[in-house]
Design an enzyme around this catalytic site. Sequence first.
Site, PDB file in Angstrom:
ATOM      1  N   ARG A   1       0.825  -1.234   0.000  1.00 17.10           N
ATOM      2  CA  ARG A   1       0.000   0.000   0.000  1.00 17.10           C
ATOM      3  C   ARG A   1       0.847   1.268   0.000  1.00 17.10           C
ATOM      4  O   ARG A   1       0.373   2.341  -0.374  1.00 17.10           O
ATOM      5  CB  ARG A   1      -0.972  -0.002   1.190  1.00 17.10           C
ATOM      6  CG  ARG A   1      -1.861   1.253   1.231  1.00 17.10           C
ATOM      7  CD  ARG A   1      -3.031   1.113   2.199  1.00 17.10           C
ATOM      8  NE  ARG A   1      -2.639   0.655   3.502  1.00 17.10           N
ATOM      9  CZ  ARG A   1      -2.146   1.440   4.466  1.00 17.10           C
ATOM     10  NH1 ARG A   1      -1.984   2.738   4.260  1.00 17.10           N
ATOM     11  NH2 ARG A   1      -1.819   0.937   5.624  1.00 17.10           N
TER      12      ARG A   1
ATOM     13  N   ASP B   1      -4.596  17.510 -16.125  1.00 16.12           N
ATOM     14  CA  ASP B   1      -4.835  16.115 -16.492  1.00 16.12           C
ATOM     15  C   ASP B   1      -4.384  15.986 -17.955  1.00 16.12           C
ATOM     16  O   ASP B   1      -5.006  16.542 -18.860  1.00 16.12           O
ATOM     17  CB  ASP B   1      -6.331  15.810 -16.325  1.00 16.12           C
ATOM     18  CG  ASP B   1      -6.684  14.370 -16.701  1.00 16.12           C
ATOM     19  OD1 ASP B   1      -5.939  13.763 -17.496  1.00 16.12           O
ATOM     20  OD2 ASP B   1      -7.719  13.885 -16.225  1.00 16.12           O
TER      21      ASP B   1
END
Length: 382
Positions: A45, A171
Amino acid sequence: MSSPDTRSVHAGEPIPRIEGAVALPIFQTATYTHDDPEASPRYVRYNNSPNHEALHGKLAALAQTESALVTASGMAAISSALLSLLGAGDHLVAPRGLYGGTLDLFDDLLPQFDIGYTLVAEDTPEAWAAAVQPNTTVLYAESIANPLLEVPDLAAMVDFADAHDLVAVIDNTFASPVNLRPAELGFDIVLHSATKYLGGHSDLAAGVVAGPNDLLDGVRHTTKLLGGMLDPHACFLLHRSLKTLGVRVRQQNETAQAVAEALDHHDGVARVRYPGLPSHPDHDRARTLLDGFGGMVSFNLAPQAQVDAFFDALSLPVRAPSLGGVETLITQPIHTSHKNVDPAVRDELRITERFVRLSVGLEGAEDLVDDITTALDASLDS
Ligand code: PLP
């Protein structure tokens, strides 16, 4: 490594190669031994396995940033980045023509964290200035916007962000680092849905956040807390895909130009939106900013064309959401990416039943043009 193609192949590869492996193996383990309590532990993680680290080096080299981080999806990249950069009481400014999922995130999630936002209709410093508030901290954009393929005035955006002390976030999914490296223009944080061109084969979900170390440290921490890390097997697939990014995207640029030109000459089409066509409102800007116009083509079917007949007659393009893969994908954004967007906003943007978005794949250009124009003929005959 001056060429992006060389960086795609060689950047980030472990030195020396692990056990001599030329292709980085998959470290399919969730945790790692931690014999030295002073050292930071490796844990899946935390996005710090050998697969993650190699990818981070390759992605930063491609984006031309100090650092990069892979995430579980494009939305995980966007949410981790924004929730790291924005806090309660902050405000974001963005153009209104963005990916529908991002607009949904602004609408549904940001208010829960007491973060405000304003969407701007005009792509001008005056319009951004009117939207900026004393608590604005982030200016957000897409380099080629989904689905209308607008190319904002990115240089002016960076100047504006600098002048107003805003973090400039972009983006860059539709352009990919092959066609644009926004950090070279001065954007602080560059985001990708790597599910699209970076992955390139419609077989994985991933995201990327790239930028300077100081900002990436915060995003890394947020990703750790939200848990949007990338699984090692997906890391492997993405790593492998990045090595062919340049050849794929350049071919998609070329085929998309041929498709856009063919659509532009067909009676079944009312309007084509492709930054590589002189008729595109941002064509001159796209020529200056981009190394290629991209593989996405949007168009409005003419009133006399039957929408269902057009889709039924296609044999090569696959009717599916998403983009950037080797198969040409076709979709009506009103039913996919912009399904949940306010109908009034959709109408304003002319995202109707007749509005179609095409993600050009790696089929032969002639075959694709033939297939699409034959389907358009059929849509007029029926
Ligand atoms: N950004 C853009 C421009 C997109 O088009 C998409 C998805 O279509 C996303 C982000 C979200 O990516 P993902 O589906 O990998 O979460």
